[in-house]
Design a protein around this motif. Sequence first.
Motif, PDB file in Angstrom:
ATOM      1  N   LYS A 171      -2.807   5.380  -1.922  1.00 19.04           N
ATOM      2  CA  LYS A 171      -1.431   5.826  -1.657  1.00 19.04           C
ATOM      3  C   LYS A 171      -0.909   5.223  -0.345  1.00 19.04           C
ATOM      4  CE  LYS A 171       0.171   8.256  -4.120  1.00 19.04           C
ATOM      5  NZ  LYS A 171       0.785   8.006  -5.449  1.00 19.04           N
ATOM      6  N   VAL A 172      -1.774   5.140   0.673  1.00 20.89           N
ATOM      7  CA  VAL A 172      -1.367   4.525   1.943  1.00 20.89           C
ATOM      8  C   VAL A 172      -1.013   3.059   1.716  1.00 20.89           C
ATOM      9  CG1 VAL A 172      -2.137   3.869   4.248  1.00 20.89           C
ATOM     10  CG2 VAL A 172      -2.706   6.133   3.358  1.00 20.89           C
ATOM     11  N   GLY A 173      -1.857   2.353   0.944  1.00 23.69           N
ATOM     12  CA  GLY A 173      -1.587   0.951   0.654  1.00 23.69           C
ATOM     13  C   GLY A 173      -0.304   0.763  -0.130  1.00 23.69           C
ATOM     14  N   ARG A 175      -6.014  -7.952   3.744  1.00 18.17           N
ATOM     15  CA  ARG A 175      -7.137  -8.196   2.819  1.00 18.17           C
ATOM     16  C   ARG A 175      -8.233  -7.157   3.024  1.00 18.17           C
ATOM     17  NH1 ARG A 175      -6.749 -13.827   4.512  1.00 18.17           N
ATOM     18  NH2 ARG A 175      -5.366 -14.950   3.104  1.00 18.17           N
ATOM     19  N   ARG A 176      -8.547  -6.875   4.276  1.00 19.19           N
ATOM     20  CA  ARG A 176      -9.606  -5.896   4.549  1.00 19.19           C
ATOM     21  C   ARG A 176      -9.192  -4.499   4.097  1.00 19.19           C
ATOM     22  NH1 ARG A 176     -11.222  -7.995  10.660  1.00 19.19           N
ATOM     23  NH2 ARG A 176     -12.539  -9.759   9.990  1.00 19.19           N
ATOM     24  N   PHE A 177      -7.922  -4.150   4.312  1.00 21.61           N
ATOM     25  CA  PHE A 177      -7.477  -2.834   3.848  1.00 21.61           C
ATOM     26  C   PHE A 177      -7.481  -2.775   2.326  1.00 21.61           C
ATOM     27  CE2 PHE A 177      -4.508   0.377   2.484  1.00 21.61           C
ATOM     28  CZ  PHE A 177      -4.876   1.452   3.270  1.00 21.61           C
ATOM     29  N   HIS A 178      -7.120  -3.875   1.695  1.00 20.02           N
ATOM     30  CA  HIS A 178      -7.142  -3.948   0.228  1.00 20.02           C
ATOM     31  C   HIS A 178      -8.543  -3.612  -0.294  1.00 20.02           C
ATOM     32  CE1 HIS A 178      -5.297  -6.150  -3.443  1.00 20.02           C
ATOM     33  NE2 HIS A 178      -6.251  -5.332  -3.847  1.00 20.02           N
ATOM     34  N   VAL A 179      -9.547  -4.247   0.301  1.00 12.83           N
ATOM     35  CA  VAL A 179     -10.934  -3.999  -0.104  1.00 12.83           C
ATOM     36  C   VAL A 179     -11.309  -2.538   0.141  1.00 12.83           C
ATOM     37  CG1 VAL A 179     -13.355  -4.553   0.405  1.00 12.83           C
ATOM     38  CG2 VAL A 179     -11.655  -6.393   0.248  1.00 12.83           C
ATOM     39  N   LEU A 180     -10.946  -2.019   1.305  1.00 13.28           N
ATOM     40  CA  LEU A 180     -11.249  -0.624   1.653  1.00 13.28           C
ATOM     41  C   LEU A 180     -10.606   0.336   0.662  1.00 13.28           C
ATOM     42  CD1 LEU A 180     -12.385   1.312   4.019  1.00 13.28           C
ATOM     43  CD2 LEU A 180      -9.982   1.423   4.711  1.00 13.28           C
ATOM     44  N   ALA A 181      -9.320   0.116   0.343  1.00 13.39           N
ATOM     45  CA  ALA A 181      -8.590   1.030  -0.539  1.00 13.39           C
ATOM     46  C   ALA A 181      -9.170   1.032  -1.950  1.00 13.39           C
ATOM     47  CB  ALA A 181      -7.108   0.645  -0.572  1.00 13.39           C
ATOM     48  N   LEU A 222      -0.765  -6.211  -0.738  1.00 15.61           N
ATOM     49  CA  LEU A 222      -1.020  -4.850  -1.204  1.00 15.61           C
ATOM     50  C   LEU A 222      -0.167  -4.428  -2.396  1.00 15.61           C
ATOM     51  CD1 LEU A 222      -1.217  -3.035   2.268  1.00 15.61           C
ATOM     52  CD2 LEU A 222      -3.104  -3.893   0.881  1.00 15.61           C
ATOM     53  N   GLU A 223       0.755  -5.299  -2.846  1.00 12.91           N
ATOM     54  CA  GLU A 223       1.710  -4.854  -3.862  1.00 12.91           C
ATOM     55  C   GLU A 223       1.066  -4.549  -5.211  1.00 12.91           C
ATOM     56  OE1 GLU A 223       3.236  -9.350  -5.181  1.00 12.91           O
ATOM     57  OE2 GLU A 223       4.602  -7.945  -4.232  1.00 12.91           O
ATOM     58  N   GLY A 224      -0.087  -5.167  -5.528  1.00 14.86           N
ATOM     59  CA  GLY A 224      -0.713  -4.901  -6.820  1.00 14.86           C
ATOM     60  C   GLY A 224      -1.840  -3.903  -6.746  1.00 14.86           C
ATOM     61  N   SER A 282       5.474  -1.136   0.013  1.00 15.20           N
ATOM     62  CA  SER A 282       6.898  -0.928  -0.264  1.00 15.20           C
ATOM     63  C   SER A 282       7.763  -1.054   0.981  1.00 15.20           C
ATOM     64  CB  SER A 282       7.120   0.456  -0.888  1.00 15.20           C
ATOM     65  OG  SER A 282       6.893   1.480   0.065  1.00 15.20           O
ATOM     66  N   ARG A 283       7.139  -1.162   2.168  1.00 13.43           N
ATOM     67  CA  ARG A 283       7.909  -1.212   3.415  1.00 13.43           C
ATOM     68  C   ARG A 283       8.297  -2.641   3.766  1.00 13.43           C
ATOM     69  NH1 ARG A 283       8.533   2.935   6.710  1.00 13.43           N
ATOM     70  NH2 ARG A 283      10.254   1.588   7.302  1.00 13.43           N
ATOM     71  N   LEU A 284       9.057  -3.279   2.841  1.00 14.06           N
ATOM     72  CA  LEU A 284       9.510  -4.643   3.081  1.00 14.06           C
ATOM     73  C   LEU A 284      10.447  -4.709   4.286  1.00 14.06           C
ATOM     74  CD1 LEU A 284      10.319  -5.534  -0.639  1.00 14.06           C
ATOM     75  CD2 LEU A 284       8.262  -6.121   0.632  1.00 14.06           C
ATOM     76  N   ASP A 285      11.003  -3.559   4.676  1.00 17.98           N
ATOM     77  CA  ASP A 285      11.972  -3.548   5.767  1.00 17.98           C
ATOM     78  C   ASP A 285      11.325  -3.683   7.135  1.00 17.98           C
ATOM     79  OD1 ASP A 285      10.772  -1.109   5.244  1.00 17.98           O
ATOM     80  OD2 ASP A 285      12.454   0.073   6.002  1.00 17.98           O
ATOM     81  N   VAL A 286      10.098  -3.208   7.298  1.00 20.08           N
ATOM     82  CA  VAL A 286       9.479  -3.227   8.628  1.00 20.08           C
ATOM     83  C   VAL A 286       8.152  -3.975   8.677  1.00 20.08           C
ATOM     84  CG1 VAL A 286      10.577  -1.085   9.371  1.00 20.08           C
ATOM     85  CG2 VAL A 286       8.382  -0.992   8.221  1.00 20.08           C
TER      86      VAL A 286
END
Length: 583
Positions: free
Chosen positions: A92-94, A77-83, A112-114, A99-103
């Motif tokens: 782009k980082v978000g 959530r905090r990264f979402h707000v920052l981005a 972050l998907e939206g 997309s890294r559903l694997d790890v």
Amino acid sequence: MSAVPPERPVNAERAARPDRGDSVPSAREARARYRRILRFAGWNLAVTWWYELVLPRFGLTRVAERTRARRMQRFARRFHVLAVDLGGLMIKVGQFMSSRLDVLPPEITKELEGLQDEVPAVPFDLIRRLAEAELGMPLARAFAWVDETPVAAASLGQAHRARLAPADAADTGLEAVVLKVQRPGIDAIVEVDLAALRKVGGWLSHVRLVYSRVDAPALVEEFALTSLEEIDYLHEAASSVRFAAEFEGDARVGVPEVVWERSTRRVLTLEDVTAIKITDAVALAAAGIDPADVAPVFAAVMFDQLFTNGFFHADPHPGNIFVTPLPDAPEGSPAWKLTFIDFGMMGEVGVNTRSGLRKMLIAAASRDGKGLVDAARELGVLLQSAETTELERALTQLFARFGGMGFAELREVDPREFREFGEQFGHVVRSLPFQLPENFLLIIRAMSLTSGVCSALDPGFNLWNSVEPYAQQLIREERGNLAQDLGKQALENLGLIWRLPKQIESLITRVDEGSVAVRTPDLERRVAGLERTARRGISAVLFAALLVAGAVLRADDAVFGTVLMAVSVLPLLHALFAGSRGR
């Protein structure tokens, strides 16, 4: 002219809100942006280090496990707000993390998907100003019409529909185009963001949990190279031409034409190929296209890029792929094609890497655990020295139980089975020296997005159904090359045999002359002393890091900062007194 769906409305409030990337940031704004990114990264690294490394050392592993999901959600959530607030490369980082559903856990990816859809549009006056400066003429002269409402607003640029002027339309044979323009000031913002990310990568390079798995600075440099290529629209145009050449004559794939006369490094004009978004099931059904028929074709096209061509679209998310109906297609030919757009993020697979990927695909399709491990070694995912007997056994059992299942079938499996498997073999995976090789970032992204799009098209889609026939094709190709490989190896062996007598004679001469030395130093005493010194040095560095981190964080979080400062006493005592008996 391709069919055009209704234009997506742009939120008026966001369109009116000035974006921080609308102009070149001042030196003060750049410093504030840089510090904000580092503060965010530093705080979250400190929290993660505390819960995941420190607490387990004191027997408090359950505390870390119990709070992990909540901490991941809070971080996302905090990264979402920052981005959203900063834009630029943070978006782009978000996107990459989503997309890294694997790890990465779903707590992060879901949040972050939206992210891309929340990028505010740049006011058209600023877009017009930049485009006219790049093209060297008023937009009214360059184009017959430009829609001021963007059809798409992204983190690095935005796109507007337009029509070419009559003279250009006559020369190119195109009328409807898309005008893609960089966000003003994005060059400077990307420079600041990359400087901050390089700093964070340097921090991570000193964390054993990270550097034992991945070269963080190299990963940042790979991301930097991709980002710099993305803001060079001439590079994107050249990539689209190369991509089109790779699939020339392939009825499955379409690529928009470039209008070179109206393109520069920061402005790109392309044929408008807008059609049905690949995951728009309703529109596909209305056009008489079954989404379940689209999934295997899309998977096969992506496999061709990754395993055969070696030049691939690294951002194949649903917004970058259209399904274009072909009403005039001859009988027996496909009634639709996949049209790719946005070639800013492209990847290349080297010959050696492609060989390893092909072997990995063949092993996976053959349910061959040992072959999969060997391919991972060749790719550099596993170190050559790794002991993999237990991993091979784990993969064999994994294939025996879950191999060949689609995502829908896997969802029906009792979660306790996955948990039991994880408990049985989790320690094997954690103990092995897995690492992320360079140039793998885009490959993983492309594969992850391919899997996600196929599942969205058809929830019952079984990726194995596409992997197995493709792997069989690769096996036939590998067998075709076997004779050639054996011949090459035979020539190399003959060359070795021919040179061997001269090498033996040279070695004997060096022994006679006394120039070959064999030494056996007293290593045990030196190694023990070095180990004691190293342990005390690490404790001293840890004490300083804890003390400084606690002092810095105390201003924002008095409790956590005080705890860090108090805990710093432990490594201090070790640095002062450990090893005294050894002396």
